[in-house]
Scaffold this motif. Structure first.
Motif, PDB file in Angstrom:
ATOM      1  N   LEU A   6       0.820  -1.206   0.000  1.00 11.26           N
ATOM      2  CA  LEU A   6       0.000   0.000   0.000  1.00 11.26           C
ATOM      3  C   LEU A   6       0.859   1.263   0.000  1.00 11.26           C
ATOM      4  O   LEU A   6       1.935   1.295   0.596  1.00 11.26           O
ATOM      5  CB  LEU A   6      -0.921   0.029   1.216  1.00 11.26           C
ATOM      6  CG  LEU A   6      -1.877  -1.161   1.376  1.00 11.26           C
ATOM      7  CD1 LEU A   6      -2.685  -1.009   2.654  1.00 11.26           C
ATOM      8  CD2 LEU A   6      -2.792  -1.291   0.164  1.00 11.26           C
ATOM      9  N   GLN A   7       0.361   2.273  -0.680  1.00 15.38           N
ATOM     10  CA  GLN A   7       0.943   3.617  -0.600  1.00 15.38           C
ATOM     11  C   GLN A   7      -0.147   4.544  -0.054  1.00 15.38           C
ATOM     12  O   GLN A   7      -1.278   4.546  -0.550  1.00 15.38           O
ATOM     13  CB  GLN A   7       1.409   4.103  -1.973  1.00 15.38           C
ATOM     14  CG  GLN A   7       2.607   3.350  -2.538  1.00 15.38           C
ATOM     15  CD  GLN A   7       2.217   2.071  -3.258  1.00 15.38           C
ATOM     16  OE1 GLN A   7       1.273   2.081  -4.044  1.00 15.38           O
ATOM     17  NE2 GLN A   7       2.933   0.979  -2.998  1.00 15.38           N
ATOM     18  N   HIS A   8       0.223   5.314   0.967  1.00 13.28           N
ATOM     19  CA  HIS A   8      -0.757   6.161   1.650  1.00 13.28           C
ATOM     20  C   HIS A   8      -0.468   7.646   1.429  1.00 13.28           C
ATOM     21  O   HIS A   8       0.653   8.037   1.084  1.00 13.28           O
ATOM     22  CB  HIS A   8      -0.742   5.880   3.164  1.00 13.28           C
ATOM     23  CG  HIS A   8      -1.235   4.532   3.541  1.00 13.28           C
ATOM     24  ND1 HIS A   8      -0.401   3.449   3.732  1.00 13.28           N
ATOM     25  CD2 HIS A   8      -2.499   4.078   3.768  1.00 13.28           C
ATOM     26  CE1 HIS A   8      -1.120   2.385   4.069  1.00 13.28           C
ATOM     27  NE2 HIS A   8      -2.393   2.746   4.097  1.00 13.28           N
ATOM     28  N   GLU A   9      -1.501   8.437   1.692  1.00 16.21           N
ATOM     29  CA  GLU A   9      -1.370   9.883   1.761  1.00 16.21           C
ATOM     30  C   GLU A   9      -2.480  10.411   2.663  1.00 16.21           C
ATOM     31  O   GLU A   9      -3.409   9.666   3.027  1.00 16.21           O
ATOM     32  CB  GLU A   9      -1.466  10.512   0.376  1.00 16.21           C
ATOM     33  CG  GLU A   9      -2.793  10.292  -0.326  1.00 16.21           C
ATOM     34  CD  GLU A   9      -2.775  10.807  -1.758  1.00 16.21           C
ATOM     35  OE1 GLU A   9      -1.677  10.959  -2.322  1.00 16.21           O
ATOM     36  OE2 GLU A   9      -3.870  11.049  -2.312  1.00 16.21           O
ATOM     37  N   ALA A  10      -2.376  11.622   3.055  1.00 11.57           N
ATOM     38  CA  ALA A  10      -3.407  12.212   3.913  1.00 11.57           C
ATOM     39  C   ALA A  10      -4.710  12.344   3.134  1.00 11.57           C
ATOM     40  O   ALA A  10      -4.717  12.674   1.947  1.00 11.57           O
ATOM     41  CB  ALA A  10      -2.954  13.574   4.418  1.00 11.57           C
ATOM     42  N   ALA A  11      -5.799  12.067   3.825  1.00 10.03           N
ATOM     43  CA  ALA A  11      -7.108  12.259   3.201  1.00 10.03           C
ATOM     44  C   ALA A  11      -7.344  13.749   2.968  1.00 10.03           C
ATOM     45  O   ALA A  11      -6.863  14.599   3.733  1.00 10.03           O
ATOM     46  CB  ALA A  11      -8.197  11.701   4.106  1.00 10.03           C
ATOM     47  N   PRO A  12      -8.041  14.099   1.904  1.00  6.46           N
ATOM     48  CA  PRO A  12      -8.380  15.522   1.702  1.00  6.46           C
ATOM     49  C   PRO A  12      -9.022  16.099   2.962  1.00  6.46           C
ATOM     50  O   PRO A  12      -9.888  15.471   3.579  1.00  6.46           O
ATOM     51  CB  PRO A  12      -9.360  15.473   0.527  1.00  6.46           C
ATOM     52  CG  PRO A  12      -8.963  14.235  -0.234  1.00  6.46           C
ATOM     53  CD  PRO A  12      -8.552  13.252   0.815  1.00  6.46           C
ATOM     54  N   SER A  13      -8.612  17.276   3.345  1.00  6.60           N
ATOM     55  CA  SER A  13      -8.997  17.844   4.639  1.00  6.60           C
ATOM     56  C   SER A  13     -10.495  18.068   4.779  1.00  6.60           C
ATOM     57  O   SER A  13     -11.036  18.059   5.882  1.00  6.60           O
ATOM     58  CB  SER A  13      -8.254  19.156   4.880  1.00  6.60           C
ATOM     59  OG  SER A  13      -8.551  20.081   3.836  1.00  6.60           O
ATOM     60  N   ASP A  14     -11.178  18.269   3.656  1.00  2.00           N
ATOM     61  CA  ASP A  14     -12.610  18.541   3.748  1.00  2.00           C
ATOM     62  C   ASP A  14     -13.464  17.285   3.614  1.00  2.00           C
ATOM     63  O   ASP A  14     -14.699  17.364   3.646  1.00  2.00           O
ATOM     64  CB  ASP A  14     -13.015  19.552   2.674  1.00  2.00           C
ATOM     65  CG  ASP A  14     -12.805  19.015   1.263  1.00  2.00           C
ATOM     66  OD1 ASP A  14     -11.966  18.087   1.103  1.00  2.00           O
ATOM     67  OD2 ASP A  14     -13.472  19.503   0.333  1.00  2.00           O
ATOM     68  N   HIS A  15     -12.843  16.131   3.453  1.00  3.90           N
ATOM     69  CA  HIS A  15     -13.608  14.899   3.262  1.00  3.90           C
ATOM     70  C   HIS A  15     -14.265  14.416   4.552  1.00  3.90           C
ATOM     71  O   HIS A  15     -13.722  14.619   5.655  1.00  3.90           O
ATOM     72  CB  HIS A  15     -12.705  13.785   2.722  1.00  3.90           C
ATOM     73  CG  HIS A  15     -12.627  13.768   1.231  1.00  3.90           C
ATOM     74  ND1 HIS A  15     -12.440  12.612   0.513  1.00  3.90           N
ATOM     75  CD2 HIS A  15     -12.718  14.770   0.309  1.00  3.90           C
ATOM     76  CE1 HIS A  15     -12.398  12.888  -0.773  1.00  3.90           C
ATOM     77  NE2 HIS A  15     -12.557  14.202  -0.926  1.00  3.90           N
ATOM     78  N   GLN A  16     -15.408  13.784   4.419  1.00  2.00           N
ATOM     79  CA  GLN A  16     -16.087  13.141   5.547  1.00  2.00           C
ATOM     80  C   GLN A  16     -15.817  11.643   5.490  1.00  2.00           C
ATOM     81  O   GLN A  16     -15.764  11.053   4.410  1.00  2.00           O
ATOM     82  CB  GLN A  16     -17.596  13.397   5.506  1.00  2.00           C
ATOM     83  CG  GLN A  16     -18.333  12.845   6.726  1.00  2.00           C
ATOM     84  CD  GLN A  16     -19.795  13.246   6.744  1.00  2.00           C
ATOM     85  OE1 GLN A  16     -20.263  13.957   5.857  1.00  2.00           O
ATOM     86  NE2 GLN A  16     -20.520  12.793   7.745  1.00  2.00           N
ATOM     87  N   THR A  17     -15.658  11.031   6.656  1.00  2.42           N
ATOM     88  CA  THR A  17     -15.295   9.616   6.731  1.00  2.42           C
ATOM     89  C   THR A  17     -16.522   8.771   7.042  1.00  2.42           C
ATOM     90  O   THR A  17     -17.357   9.134   7.880  1.00  2.42           O
ATOM     91  CB  THR A  17     -14.227   9.377   7.821  1.00  2.42           C
ATOM     92  OG1 THR A  17     -13.124  10.266   7.582  1.00  2.42           O
ATOM     93  CG2 THR A  17     -13.728   7.943   7.798  1.00  2.42           C
ATOM     94  N   PHE A  18     -16.615   7.608   6.377  1.00  2.00           N
ATOM     95  CA  PHE A  18     -17.720   6.675   6.571  1.00  2.00           C
ATOM     96  C   PHE A  18     -17.179   5.248   6.702  1.00  2.00           C
ATOM     97  O   PHE A  18     -16.125   4.919   6.142  1.00  2.00           O
ATOM     98  CB  PHE A  18     -18.691   6.701   5.384  1.00  2.00           C
ATOM     99  CG  PHE A  18     -19.407   7.996   5.183  1.00  2.00           C
ATOM    100  CD1 PHE A  18     -20.622   8.238   5.815  1.00  2.00           C
ATOM    101  CD2 PHE A  18     -18.880   8.980   4.351  1.00  2.00           C
ATOM    102  CE1 PHE A  18     -21.304   9.430   5.619  1.00  2.00           C
ATOM    103  CE2 PHE A  18     -19.548  10.163   4.146  1.00  2.00           C
ATOM    104  CZ  PHE A  18     -20.764  10.395   4.786  1.00  2.00           C
ATOM    105  N   GLU A  19     -17.952   4.420   7.391  1.00  2.40           N
ATOM    106  CA  GLU A  19     -17.708   2.977   7.362  1.00  2.40           C
ATOM    107  C   GLU A  19     -18.838   2.320   6.577  1.00  2.40           C
ATOM    108  O   GLU A  19     -20.012   2.544   6.862  1.00  2.40           O
ATOM    109  CB  GLU A  19     -17.644   2.363   8.762  1.00  2.40           C
ATOM    110  CG  GLU A  19     -17.357   0.856   8.705  1.00  2.40           C
ATOM    111  CD  GLU A  19     -17.334   0.174  10.065  1.00  2.40           C
ATOM    112  OE1 GLU A  19     -16.542  -0.760  10.247  1.00  2.40           O
ATOM    113  OE2 GLU A  19     -18.128   0.581  10.944  1.00  2.40           O
ATOM    114  N   ILE A  20     -18.469   1.508   5.604  1.00  2.00           N
ATOM    115  CA  ILE A  20     -19.429   0.696   4.851  1.00  2.00           C
ATOM    116  C   ILE A  20     -19.361  -0.729   5.394  1.00  2.00           C
ATOM    117  O   ILE A  20     -18.272  -1.293   5.546  1.00  2.00           O
ATOM    118  CB  ILE A  20     -19.090   0.669   3.350  1.00  2.00           C
ATOM    119  CG1 ILE A  20     -18.933   2.070   2.798  1.00  2.00           C
ATOM    120  CG2 ILE A  20     -20.146  -0.117   2.576  1.00  2.00           C
ATOM    121  CD1 ILE A  20     -18.299   2.102   1.409  1.00  2.00           C
ATOM    122  N   VAL A  21     -20.518  -1.307   5.692  1.00  2.00           N
ATOM    123  CA  VAL A  21     -20.582  -2.685   6.195  1.00  2.00           C
ATOM    124  C   VAL A  21     -21.559  -3.478   5.332  1.00  2.00           C
ATOM    125  O   VAL A  21     -22.695  -3.037   5.118  1.00  2.00           O
ATOM    126  CB  VAL A  21     -21.040  -2.734   7.665  1.00  2.00           C
ATOM    127  CG1 VAL A  21     -21.158  -4.187   8.133  1.00  2.00           C
ATOM    128  CG2 VAL A  21     -20.071  -1.964   8.555  1.00  2.00           C
TER     129      VAL A  21
END
Length: 485
Positions: free
Chosen positions: A192-207
């Motif tokens: 995996l390669q990571h980066e910071a999430a866009p600052s204005d994004h909202q986070t969700f969990e999908i189940v």
């Protein structure tokens, strides 16, 4: 569990009830192994442990049966550890909470372990009994059948003395098996390669949850949903028009169980939040309609969370989702030789995000070595093109049917005499240990049978009480009918 010992045959259910109190998930069989060895000592039965942990119990023939061919009753001591997400259960330390539910025995929210616990209980009941007729008798109890067949791989030539091996690991009363599929594990490491999430994004969990799951061999043709595949499908569809960013993806716990649940943490731009929710609702209704006959209880939820996670780079996310969405899952081909039996299949069993990698496990099964190799190379090609590292491991052979098998004819005749009908002689799309035993004991005559067990490898696992009684009577009648050497 107090009422299990009141079922018939009491001698089998009593042993199984005790077995449920001894934890035995694959690779953690030490407690149940010690219990079996103590029982053998209490009954003055010879019991040896080989170098990998298999147990071999031996008993002389009963009076008048000394000239019969020797029989090996065989079962594995481990069980598949699967539970519903709302159940608190540690398979390494906690007993199985088994109970009677009408015509069945099942467990509360976990696998029951009737696969192969009932066969093991019956085998032990025979060798510990003083009133069952049999010739020279051995009971072979293997370890780790469900997670790698370590016990069968490690069984050495010369340990067994019998002429006939009766495997008790089949799951349909009225069927006798003379062959099985081979298999191999595909273990994929996806960096995996990571980066910071866009600052204005909202986070969700999908189940995605509520699927039936089941055995990745005997249930693979039933059209059940695979939670890992469904989740990858949604992420691929949503990513076409929505700036959704993936942080983690997880689903399934065992490569030989069809995944019932899958989870993803994603971030979405506020401007596309409602579009994302609508996309997920459209997807949910679509799969509910597609799977209405096989998955009536499927659920898909979207929950906002506060976390601001690291996300995968766009390139890494694209390659991972494409591979998970593109790799085949389910039946590849039906057998030309055995009508109604799956020849080749694959199960995308586990997807697990760790710090810098996603680890993926597939189990490929086939009655044909060449078709199995073709299937495993197709899977390897998909993940290698996407940047994953693929290790193919744990290949085990199928059990080639022997249409001239003497024990098969005996079992056919005994069944007809006992129950008034002819059993089906079958080949099973699952990995029985017989194929590996044939490597060290090529001349041993083998067959497999058992009671009816539904939904093995899932928390819905249950065993039919009536068929356990039939299995027990059938086993005793077979032992009595074993011919002379």
């Amino acid at each position: 569990m107090a009422n299990l010992s009141n079922l018939e045959p009491q001698v089998v259910w009593h042993i199984f009830e005790q077995m449920c109190a001894h934890p035995r998930p694959s690779k953690h069989e030490e407690k149940v192994s010690a219990w079996i060895q103590k029982l053998a000592k209490d009954h003055n039965i010879e019991c040896k442990e080989d170098k990998v942990g298999n147990l071999i119990l031996r008993k002389s023939a009963t009076a008048g049966m000394e000239d019969r061919k020797g029989v090996v009753l065989q079962a594995h001591m481990d069980m598949v550890p699967q539970k519903n997400s709302d159940i608190e259960h540690n398979f390494v330390t906690d007993p199985i909470d088994a109970y009677v539910d009408g015509e069945w025995v099942t467990a509360r929210g976990t696998t029951l372990g009737a696969d192969n616990g009932i066969g093991l209980a019956a085998s032990l009941a025979v060798i510990f009994s003083d009133n069952i007729e049999h010739g020279p008798l051995e009971v072979l109890v293997t370890i780790d059948e469900e997670a790698g067949m370590t016990g069968a791989f490690g069984l050495e030539a010369g340990w067994l003395e019998g002429d006939i091996l009766l495997n008790t690991d089949s799951e349909d009363e009225g069927e006798v098996y003379m062959g099985c599929a081979g298999g191999i594990d595909a273990n994929i490491q996806f960096p995996l390669q990571h980066e910071a999430a866009p600052s204005d994004h909202q986070t969700f969990e999908i189940v995605i949850k509520g699927l039936k799951g089941g055995h990745s061999g005997v249930d693979i043709h039933l059209g059940r949903g695979n939670a890992n595949k469904l989740l990858a499908r949604f992420l691929k569809e949503a990513g076409r028009d929505i700036a959704v960013r993936l942080a983690t993806i997880n689903g399934g716990t065992l490569r030989n169980a069809i995944p019932r649940e899958a989870f993803a943490i994603v971030t979405v731009a506020p401007a596309q939040r409602e579009e994302f929710k609508a996309c997920l609702e459209f997807f949910t209704q679509a799969i509910k309609k597609e799977l209405s006959a096989t998955e009536p209880f499927i659920e898909v939820t979207l929950t906002p969370i506060v976390e601001q996670p690291q996300v995968l780079t766009v390139d890494c996310q694209t390659r991972l989702i494409a591979a998970l969405n593109g790799v085949f899952n389910g039946v590849v081909r039906m057998s030309d030789e055995v009508e109604g039996v799956v020849e080749t299949s694959s199960n995308l069993g586990v997807v697990e995000t760790q710090t810098d990698n996603v680890f993926i496990k597939c189990l490929i099964r086939s009655l044909s070595d060449s078709c199995r190799i073709d299937a495993q190379e197709m899977i390897a090609s998909v993940f290698e093109l996407a940047g994953g590292k693929v290790v193919l491991d744990g290949a085990y052979p199928g059990w080639k049917p022997d249409t001239t098998s003497p024990i098969m004819q005996i079992m056919r005749d005994v069944y007809e005499k006992e129950f008034g009908s002819v059993p089906k002689i079958m080949v099973i799309h699952a990995g029985l240990e017989c194929g590996l035993f044939k490597t060290s004991y090529p001349n041993m005559d083998m067959a497999s049978f058992g009671p009816t067990i539904c939904f093995p490898h899932s928390p819905d696992e249950k065993v039919n009480i009536t068929t356990v009684d039939m299995f027990w009577k059938y086993l005793q009648a077979i032992l009595k009918a074993i011919p002379t050497k």
